[in-house]
Enzyme design. Structure first.
Site: not given
Length: 796
Positions: A428-429
């Site tokens: 994520n990210e």
């Protein structure tokens, strides 16, 4: 350590957990919830945890205190407005009564999750350790227990076995997730810890593969078992039963005189017309494996299901051959007063609330979650994207990468059999730099490819996915960009445009994370709401627009609103509720915001109706001015009444924005007003909702003082309600100033819950704040402060 997939009924678990001296069968777990001592600091060495305490001086070590498990040592400081949350070591200790009913059997400790680095000691012997706060793991303590009970030191403990556990959530850049993540990296034994007795031979894991053919009318199930057999037993009988949702045996297998070592195919059979697992009817089968060795019998059970899913290239999502719009949300492992240490009852309530809101899909962000959560998704019919905590910060060295690969392997193996799971999330990210001096996209791409290959080698059927790392979008099967229309980007009216642009760039598009923050009880009147308001008014408009558009996007696989519930975060100290991400549709204690009912009106079939504004006790405006009343319902017709007078009937039309056409402009009386909505279902039955508004026409001036009232409750608490007023005492409805509560005396504030009504420092919502106090039978003085205004003192 290999994960033991041992399933038991919770009734059985609770019964045996009440008395650890009761011999339990192999397929039971004893939850070690009671009898723990805890200290939130480090010790000089393990001897400090087990050294003798003088009987005539029980306060010799007063810094230890009693706790129950699950326990998180950031239960309150994660949302304390005045401190940084604790990151460091903490110690737990207890004494176990060990009575294994199996001759030459094994004694195991099963950790369902503990953060973030854990060491386990039997007396002074270190028996195991683990890095990673979110996967489950086991420690075999059999030999250490035997050695201790055979020693002279055992006499001091009266036959019990001292168990000490060190948990540590100290900042470490070579451990995932990154400490710059938008959530707390909690410490403690915050999931259940189980004592498990095993015979000489038991099932260590079950891997169940299912497939469908013949237009989903023929099913095949293949179960492989791995045995736990440290005694090197060479002969066992194994019986396998496949049971349908009603408990009837539909297939079985008998293996005589097998060698229970390594991995063995236990059953491989076909079923005609299997009942399919679906979001509306989640049919679950059971695989039951009975192992007999030297007169000892053990049973392992595992739920599974038959289902077929497909992400159509450049198209929608299909489940069991039909198009299904994924209507999703997200979950963090976080709750008021306990942080990550949610009980099973709390988890089941939360998951049930999601299903009642209409959810059929969930992303478990941003880490593996409790087996209880996955079991609930299976039984409720909620499809799952589960991911490892490679979140932000770039990519570290060998230790960092090994942990990520180990957690991915554990996640896939431990949750492989859950039919609800359709996606393994790899990160994520990951485009978010900061943890290391260098940030190389090529390194992140390389490692992402390695994880992607590993996931597919472990599970060829399910898809891989990431969110927000554009330069890795071509590596995984499914990609979710960052859009956030109307919050972090542009206007929510451009949502379809942004989505179409993102959809065109990848083969399989899935939009997870959208929404916005809202401060409970804050509304706007007479002006166009904006994202800067942090009002429930603006969030309702944003959500309403998104949901009505999603219904008309035939190519859309689905979306997931971020998140279901407010959660704590160290990177948002200045939010209206400090250190809380307030994007949830419910507060951190399950209190529903208005947004919850908007989702219900689009996503559910059970008749419902909700007048927008239950948490807005006061509305304001000019005398005689028409005020808009919004009603959210999934029924075809709604009639509105104001003070008993019908305002007419409206037909529901999801394209008629806002509120699907269920809106009225009405004139409210000064003072009290009663509003009622009657919704008519297709079969002419009626569901109703009512509320009361006080309509205020008096205009307020400059913020001048704090006015308060107190009200006692049946539970013994006192609620202090405070209003920011002008010099004449008129409530300043647009006030957003911070108010602080302090107390002296016998009572205590109910604070550090991370909610609007249980924080010692909180921003006003329409000029109002509140807090509860426990008087504790004595006298207290509460100070109410706000910078620039006179402090008020309340005697209780």
């Amino acid at each position: 350590m290999r994960k033991l997939l041992l399933t038991i009924t919770m009734a059985m678990a609770s019964a045996f957990a009440a008395d650890a001296k009761i011999p339990v069968p192999q397929d039971s777990k004893i939850r070690l919830n009671e009898g723990w001592m805890f200290v939130r600091t480090d010790l000089g060495n393990i001897w400090e945890a087990v050294r003798p305490v003088k009987k005539d001086n029980p306060e010799e070590y007063p810094f230890w205190h009693s706790v129950t498990l699950p326990h998180c040592f950031n239960a309150e400081d994660c949302v304390d407005p005045d401190v940084n949350y604790y990151q460091g070591p903490g110690w737990y200790k207890t004494q176990l009564s060990i009575e294994n009913p199996y001759t030459d059997g094994r004694v195991m400790l099963e950790f369902e999750g503990a953060g973030q680095k854990t060491e386990v000691y039997v007396y002074t012997t270190k028996v195991g350790e683990h890095v990673g706060g979110y996967d489950s793991w086991n420690v075999d303590i059999t030999d250490a227990v035997a050695d201790f009970l055979g020693s002279e030191d055992a006499k001091r403990f009266g036959g019990k076995v001292p168990l000490s556990i060190r948990c540590d959530n100290t900042r470490d850049n070579e451990m995932i997730p990154s400490d710059i993540s938008d959530f707390n990296i909690y410490g403690g034994i915050y999931r259940y810890l189980n004592l498990v007795y095993l015979p000489k031979v038991s099932v260590a894991s079950l891997k169940i593969d299912t497939s469908l053919s013949g237009k989903l009318t023929a099913g095949r199930v293949c179960a492989e078992g791995t045995f736990y057999n440290l005694a090197d037993v060479r002969n066992a009988d194994v019986t396998v039963y496949i049971k349908d949702a009603k408990g009837s045996v539909v297939a079985e297998s008998h293996l005589k005189n097998i060698t229970p070592l390594g991995t063995t195919t236990l059953i491989d059979t076909e079923l005609k017309n299997p009942e399919l697992w679906d979001v509306d009817k989640p049919q679950l089968y059971t695989c039951e494996v009975v192992v007999n060795t030297d007169g000892q019998e053990s049973t392992a059970t595992q739920k599974f299901g038959f289902r077929h899913f497909e992400f159509v290239e450049k198209g929608p999502f299909k489940l069991n051959g039909r198009r299904l719009l994924l209507r999703g949300t997200h979950r963090h492992e976080d709750h008021a007063g306990v942080a990550a240490a949610m009980t099973q009852d709390q988890i089941e309530k939360e998951m049930g609330m999601m299903k009642e809101m209409g959810v059929n899909f969930i992303r478990l962000g941003h880490y593996q979650q409790s087996e209880i959560v996955l079991d609930m998704c299976d039984s409720l019919g909620i499809l799952v994207w589960e991911e490892i905590p490679w979140c932000r910060g770039g990519v570290g060295g060998e230790k960092y990468r090994n942990q990520a690969k180990r957690m991915l392997t554990n996640m896939v193996k431990q949750h492989y059999n859950h039919p609800a799971v359709i996606i393994w999330g790899l990160g994520n990210e990951n485009d978010w730099p900061n943890d290391f001096p260098t940030f190389e996209q090529s390194e992140i791409r390389s490692f992402m490819s390695e994880l992607n290959d590993l996931a597919h080698s472990l599970d060829p059927e399910r898809k891989t996915a990431i969110r927000r790392c554009e330069f890795c979008s071509d590596i995984v099967d499914v990609y979710s960009p960052t859009l956030w229309a109307g919050w972090y980007k542009g206007d929510y009216h451009d949502y379809v445009k942004y989505s179409q642009e993102a959809f065109d760039k990848v083969k399989h598009f899935l939009h997870v994370e959208w929404g916005g923050d809202s401060h409970p009880g804050r509304f706007t009147e007479g002006v166009t709401p904006t994202k800067n308001d942090w009002s429930e008014t603006y969030l309702a408009a944003l959500i309403d627009w998104h949901l009505k558009e999603q219904e008309e996007m035939p190519w859309l696989t689905g979306t997931a609103y971020w998140p279901f519930k407010d959660f704590s975060t160290p990177v948002r100290p200045d939010n209206p509720v400090p250190y809380v991400n307030q994007k949830g549709v419910v507060e951190r204690d399950f209190t529903k915001k208005e947004a919850y009912y908007i989702f219900q009106s689009y996503w559910t079939k059970k008749p419902m109706v909700h007048i927008f504004g239950h948490s807005e006790p006061v509305r304001w405006g000019e005398k005689g001015t028409e005020k808009e009343v919004l009603v959210f319902s999934n029924c075809p017709k709604v009639e509105l009444f104001v003070n008993g007078i019908s305002q007419g009937v409206r037909n529901r039309d999801s394209r008629n924005y806002p509120a699907a056409g269920l809106r009225w402009n009405v004139v409210l009386n000064e003072g009290d007003n009663e509003i009622t909505a009657k919704a008519f279902t297709a079969d002419k039955s009626i569901v109703e909702d009512s509320l009361k508004w006080n309509y205020m026409t008096r205009k307020w001036g400059e913020e001048s003082k704090l006015a308060f009232t107190t009200q006692s409750s049946d539970d013994g608490t006192v609620t202090i309600s405070v209003k920011v007023t002008d010099a004449d005492g008129t409530q300043c409805m647009d006030s957003k100033r911070f108010v602080r509560f302090e107390i002296a005396g016998d009572g205590e504030l109910i604070k550090n819950m991370g909610t609007a009504g249980a924080s010692s420092r909180v921003q006003a919502a329409n000029g109002a704040v509140s807090i509860k106090v426990k008087p504790n039978g004595g006298h207290s003085v509460v100070a109410v402060k706000s910078e620039g205004l006179p402090t008020e003192f309340i005697n209780l």
